[in-house]
Write a protein that holds these residues in place. Structure first.
Motif, PDB file in Angstrom:
ATOM      1  N   ARG A 201       4.706  -9.281  -3.718  1.00 42.18           N
ATOM      2  CA  ARG A 201       6.055  -8.748  -3.878  1.00 42.18           C
ATOM      3  C   ARG A 201       6.189  -7.811  -5.075  1.00 42.18           C
ATOM      4  N   GLU A 202       5.311  -7.958  -6.085  1.00 43.94           N
ATOM      5  CA  GLU A 202       5.439  -7.173  -7.310  1.00 43.94           C
ATOM      6  C   GLU A 202       4.574  -5.917  -7.289  1.00 43.94           C
ATOM      7  N   MET A 203       4.044  -5.524  -6.135  1.00 44.43           N
ATOM      8  CA  MET A 203       3.261  -4.289  -6.065  1.00 44.43           C
ATOM      9  C   MET A 203       4.138  -3.094  -6.434  1.00 44.43           C
ATOM     10  N   GLU A 204       3.616  -2.219  -7.295  1.00 44.81           N
ATOM     11  CA  GLU A 204       4.414  -1.116  -7.834  1.00 44.81           C
ATOM     12  C   GLU A 204       3.990   0.233  -7.262  1.00 44.81           C
ATOM     13  N   ASN A 205       4.870   1.229  -7.477  1.00 40.64           N
ATOM     14  CA  ASN A 205       4.575   2.626  -7.164  1.00 40.64           C
ATOM     15  C   ASN A 205       4.137   2.812  -5.719  1.00 40.64           C
ATOM     16  N   VAL A 206       4.848   2.175  -4.813  1.00 38.29           N
ATOM     17  CA  VAL A 206       4.462   2.239  -3.404  1.00 38.29           C
ATOM     18  C   VAL A 206       4.696   3.646  -2.864  1.00 38.29           C
ATOM     19  N   PRO A 207       3.739   4.214  -2.147  1.00 36.09           N
ATOM     20  CA  PRO A 207       3.926   5.564  -1.612  1.00 36.09           C
ATOM     21  C   PRO A 207       4.822   5.567  -0.376  1.00 36.09           C
ATOM     22  N   PHE A 208       5.515   6.679  -0.184  1.00 40.21           N
ATOM     23  CA  PHE A 208       6.367   6.846   0.993  1.00 40.21           C
ATOM     24  C   PHE A 208       5.798   7.959   1.869  1.00 40.21           C
ATOM     25  N   PRO A 417      -7.420 -11.377  -8.770  1.00 38.95           N
ATOM     26  CA  PRO A 417      -7.837 -10.332  -9.721  1.00 38.95           C
ATOM     27  C   PRO A 417      -8.458  -9.103  -9.059  1.00 38.95           C
ATOM     28  N   ALA A 418      -8.738  -9.181  -7.755  1.00 43.01           N
ATOM     29  CA  ALA A 418      -9.415  -8.061  -7.105  1.00 43.01           C
ATOM     30  C   ALA A 418      -8.529  -6.823  -7.038  1.00 43.01           C
ATOM     31  N   TYR A 419      -7.214  -7.030  -6.875  1.00 40.87           N
ATOM     32  CA  TYR A 419      -6.279  -5.914  -6.785  1.00 40.87           C
ATOM     33  C   TYR A 419      -5.175  -6.111  -7.810  1.00 40.87           C
ATOM     34  N   ASN A 420      -4.910  -5.086  -8.592  1.00 42.26           N
ATOM     35  CA  ASN A 420      -3.883  -5.141  -9.625  1.00 42.26           C
ATOM     36  C   ASN A 420      -2.587  -4.563  -9.063  1.00 42.26           C
ATOM     37  N   PRO A 421      -1.567  -5.393  -8.816  1.00 43.55           N
ATOM     38  CA  PRO A 421      -0.332  -4.885  -8.211  1.00 43.55           C
ATOM     39  C   PRO A 421       0.422  -3.906  -9.111  1.00 43.55           C
ATOM     40  N   ALA A 422       0.162  -3.952 -10.426  1.00 39.04           N
ATOM     41  CA  ALA A 422       0.847  -3.026 -11.331  1.00 39.04           C
ATOM     42  C   ALA A 422       0.255  -1.624 -11.250  1.00 39.04           C
ATOM     43  N   TYR A 423      -1.031  -1.527 -10.932  1.00 39.97           N
ATOM     44  CA  TYR A 423      -1.709  -0.231 -10.808  1.00 39.97           C
ATOM     45  C   TYR A 423      -2.544  -0.235  -9.530  1.00 39.97           C
ATOM     46  N   PRO A 424      -1.903  -0.244  -8.379  1.00 35.54           N
ATOM     47  CA  PRO A 424      -2.646  -0.356  -7.123  1.00 35.54           C
ATOM     48  C   PRO A 424      -3.471   0.907  -6.828  1.00 35.54           C
ATOM     49  N   ASP A 425      -4.665   0.681  -6.336  1.00 36.66           N
ATOM     50  CA  ASP A 425      -5.521   1.779  -5.897  1.00 36.66           C
ATOM     51  C   ASP A 425      -5.327   1.902  -4.386  1.00 36.66           C
ATOM     52  N   TYR A 426      -4.421   2.772  -3.979  1.00 34.00           N
ATOM     53  CA  TYR A 426      -4.063   2.841  -2.565  1.00 34.00           C
ATOM     54  C   TYR A 426      -5.173   3.428  -1.702  1.00 34.00           C
ATOM     55  N   VAL A 427      -6.008   4.270  -2.282  1.00 34.36           N
ATOM     56  CA  VAL A 427      -7.164   4.780  -1.534  1.00 34.36           C
ATOM     57  C   VAL A 427      -8.096   3.623  -1.198  1.00 34.36           C
ATOM     58  N   ARG A 428      -8.335   2.775  -2.164  1.00 29.13           N
ATOM     59  CA  ARG A 428      -9.211   1.615  -1.955  1.00 29.13           C
ATOM     60  C   ARG A 428      -8.575   0.613  -0.985  1.00 29.13           C
ATOM     61  N   ILE A 429      -7.247   0.444  -1.082  1.00 29.19           N
ATOM     62  CA  ILE A 429      -6.555  -0.476  -0.187  1.00 29.19           C
ATOM     63  C   ILE A 429      -6.692  -0.011   1.261  1.00 29.19           C
ATOM     64  N   ARG A 430      -6.484   1.293   1.485  1.00 30.00           N
ATOM     65  CA  ARG A 430      -6.590   1.811   2.854  1.00 30.00           C
ATOM     66  C   ARG A 430      -8.007   1.678   3.383  1.00 30.00           C
ATOM     67  N   LYS A 431      -8.982   1.880   2.520  1.00 28.96           N
ATOM     68  CA  LYS A 431     -10.372   1.730   2.942  1.00 28.96           C
ATOM     69  C   LYS A 431     -10.661   0.280   3.309  1.00 28.96           C
ATOM     70  N   ALA A 432     -10.117  -0.668   2.516  1.00 25.69           N
ATOM     71  CA  ALA A 432     -10.297  -2.095   2.815  1.00 25.69           C
ATOM     72  C   ALA A 432      -9.642  -2.452   4.143  1.00 25.69           C
ATOM     73  N   VAL A 433      -8.476  -1.835   4.449  1.00 23.05           N
ATOM     74  CA  VAL A 433      -7.794  -2.082   5.719  1.00 23.05           C
ATOM     75  C   VAL A 433      -8.666  -1.607   6.880  1.00 23.05           C
ATOM     76  N   ARG A 434      -9.212  -0.386   6.762  1.00 22.08           N
ATOM     77  CA  ARG A 434     -10.074   0.133   7.827  1.00 22.08           C
ATOM     78  C   ARG A 434     -11.294  -0.746   8.033  1.00 22.08           C
ATOM     79  N   THR A 435     -11.865  -1.230   6.927  1.00 22.67           N
ATOM     80  CA  THR A 435     -13.042  -2.095   7.015  1.00 22.67           C
ATOM     81  C   THR A 435     -12.703  -3.423   7.686  1.00 22.67           C
TER      82      THR A 435
END
Length: 494
Positions: A201-208, A417-435
């Motif tokens: 819930r605390e994930m920040e800077n979400v892209p639109f 600890p694998a993903y920091n919700p304050a500074y999310p790496d959205y490129v990495r998140i999308r790659k993890a989703v595809r994987t």
């Protein structure tokens, strides 16, 4: 001339309930008896063939308003017809040849039997009517979207649905919903294999989505940010998107669907998926559902305080407890309270506890409870669920849901600890989703409840660390164990 006794009259009248026409045959009305027996046999065979050949499709059709109207009509006719069979069977046995008191006694029994056989049909008709109204309240028919049932998914091989848990409550006047539980389930519509993506819930800077009103209002790199003094303090968090879109129509437009559309757009951009539909569960409405079902049994790890310092506060004691709706909700929502002698929770723990409550509900559903308390459940459902899934799609979605129950389900949590919700790496998140989606298409029969990559520096394609023991794996055969723990007691012998 055959001489009847009161017991034999009652006995053959009872037999006619099980096999309509039996009493007529016994009384020598051979033609009428054979017609009744034959008609009954044909109807049973037709129902059996329909259930065997189109069982999955039938489950979906039962939610269609036309078919529900047919069911209501059939139940009314069948109930009256069966009651008439009972009365007719009693009459052909010629109770007038009995003594006066035997006539009165057998007549009263026959009347009660007629009412008894008609009553279940009446209850089914009433339940179907209540179900029709409740479904109509939750799943709206779409005036602009027609469903082609031959290809309901429009040629796509995946369906993506956002599953949201909202904190709306009648006590929170003037405050819009925050989506404190956020999951997106991606379903392979051919196999039912699914992957669930859980976002904190605390994930920040979400892209639109590029070009959207919110993307223009909050451009990168700080997409969802408000200057000091404007809006709520949590407005830059993912769980505040619904509330912001709802309370700022000057930015998002005046469409009644602006809030869910904003959330779907943000989730789609975050995960690199097209989110087709959403389902919002009002967590305080869930409390009413739990109360209607008689509570849920959960293994509470340790004492959990809630509402500390308030008149409505209390403690959920450790141990195996049957929690009512309020206790179950606080079990999932309790926070850390400085100076308190019992446990609260950080956001990640709260998310897992909320998943545990939902899992407990699904695991402990009692069919008899559901049937006996159906009206109360239907009323609670109207307040609990909100969705943009069109009602016309249900006859296709229900068979798919049955397929999902017996398919492989995996889960990926984007949490520390694998993903920091304050500074999310959205490129990495999308790659993890595809994987994860690619892995779900593989041949591995073991279902993993995945937490994320072992370390922030590992690649997105690395095998994720499951929740719980590092080597623990969960094999699924019907439901997703999102906790990999013993929070939901298992039945003896299971």
């Amino acid at each position: 001339m055959r001489r009847w006794t009161a017991p034999s009259v009652i006995g053959w009248t009872l037999a006619s309930i099980i096999v309509p026409g039996a009493a007529h045959l016994r009384a020598g009305r051979r033609r009428a008896g054979l017609i009744m027996v034959g008609t009954f046999g044909v109807l049973v065979m037709i129902c059996a063939v329909i259930a065997l050949v189109n069982g999955k499709e039938l489950a979906g059709l039962l939610l269609d308003p036309t078919w529900l109207s047919v069911i209501i009509g059939v139940c009314v006719v069948a109930g009256l017809a069966w009651a008439a069979v009972v009365i007719s069977s009693y009459i052909v046995l010629r109770p007038s040849r009995l003594g006066r008191w035997s006539q009165i006694g057998t007549g009263a029994v026959a009347g009660l039997l007629a009412v008894a056989v008609a009553l279940p049909f009446g209850l089914v008709a009433a339940t179907a009517h209540t179900s029709d109204n409740a479904i109509d309240e939750v799943f709206k028919s779409s005036p602009t979207q027609s469903i082609n049932h031959a290809d309901p998914w429009r040629g796509r091989d995946r369906l993506n649905i956002a599953l949201l848990g909202g904190d709306g409550a009648s006590s929170r006047k003037g405050v819009s919903i925050r989506t404190d539980s956020i999951n997106v389930v991606s379903i392979n519509v051919r196999t039912g294999d699914s992957t669930v993506f859980a976002l904190p819930r605390e994930m920040e800077n979400v892209p639109f989505p590029p070009g959207s009103a919110l993307a223009k209002r909050f451009p990168p790199p700080k997409n969802f940010w408000l200057p000091p003094g404007q809006g709520r303090g949590s407005a830059d968090l993912i769980n505040g998107i619904w509330a912001y879109a709802d309370t700022h129509p000057e930015v998002t437009g005046h469409s009644p669907t602006r809030a869910p559309e904003a959330v779907k757009g943000a989730l789609g951009q975050t995960l690199g998926l097209k989110v087709d539909y959403y389902m919002l569960v009002n967590m305080w409405g869930v409390a009413r559902l739990i109360d209607a079902l008689g509570g849920v049994t959960i293994n509470v790890e340790q004492d959990i305080c809630y509402g500390v310092g308030r008149s409505d506060g209390g403690v959920v004691k450790a141990g195996t407890r049957t929690l009512d709706g309020t206790q179950a909700l606080w079990y999932g929502r309790a926070r850390d309270h400085p100076g308190s002698t019992c446990a609260g929770a950080d956001n990640n723990t709260r998310m897992r506890r909320q998943q545990c409550v939902m899992n407990a509900m699904l695991t402990q559903l009692n069919p008899s409870n559901v049937l006996l308390k159906f009206n109360a459940l239907a009323r609670a459902a109207k307040e609990t669920f909100h969705t943009d899934i069109p009602r016309d799609l249900l006859q296709d979605l229900v068979p798919l849901a049955q397929q999902v129950k017996n398919a492989r389900v995996s889960k990926l949590n984007f949490v520390p600890p694998a993903y920091n919700p304050a500074y999310p790496d959205y490129v990495r998140i999308r790659k993890a989703v595809r994987t994860a989606i690619a892995r779900s298409r593989g041949s591995d029969k073991t279902v993993r409840a995945e937490a994320a990559s072992p370390s922030p520096t590992s690649t997105a394609s690395s095998t994720a660390t499951p929740t719980g023991s590092p080597r623990q794996r969960t094999r699924q055969t019907g439901r997703l164990d999102t906790l990999n723990s013993s929070c939901v007691p298992t039945k003896k012998g299971s």
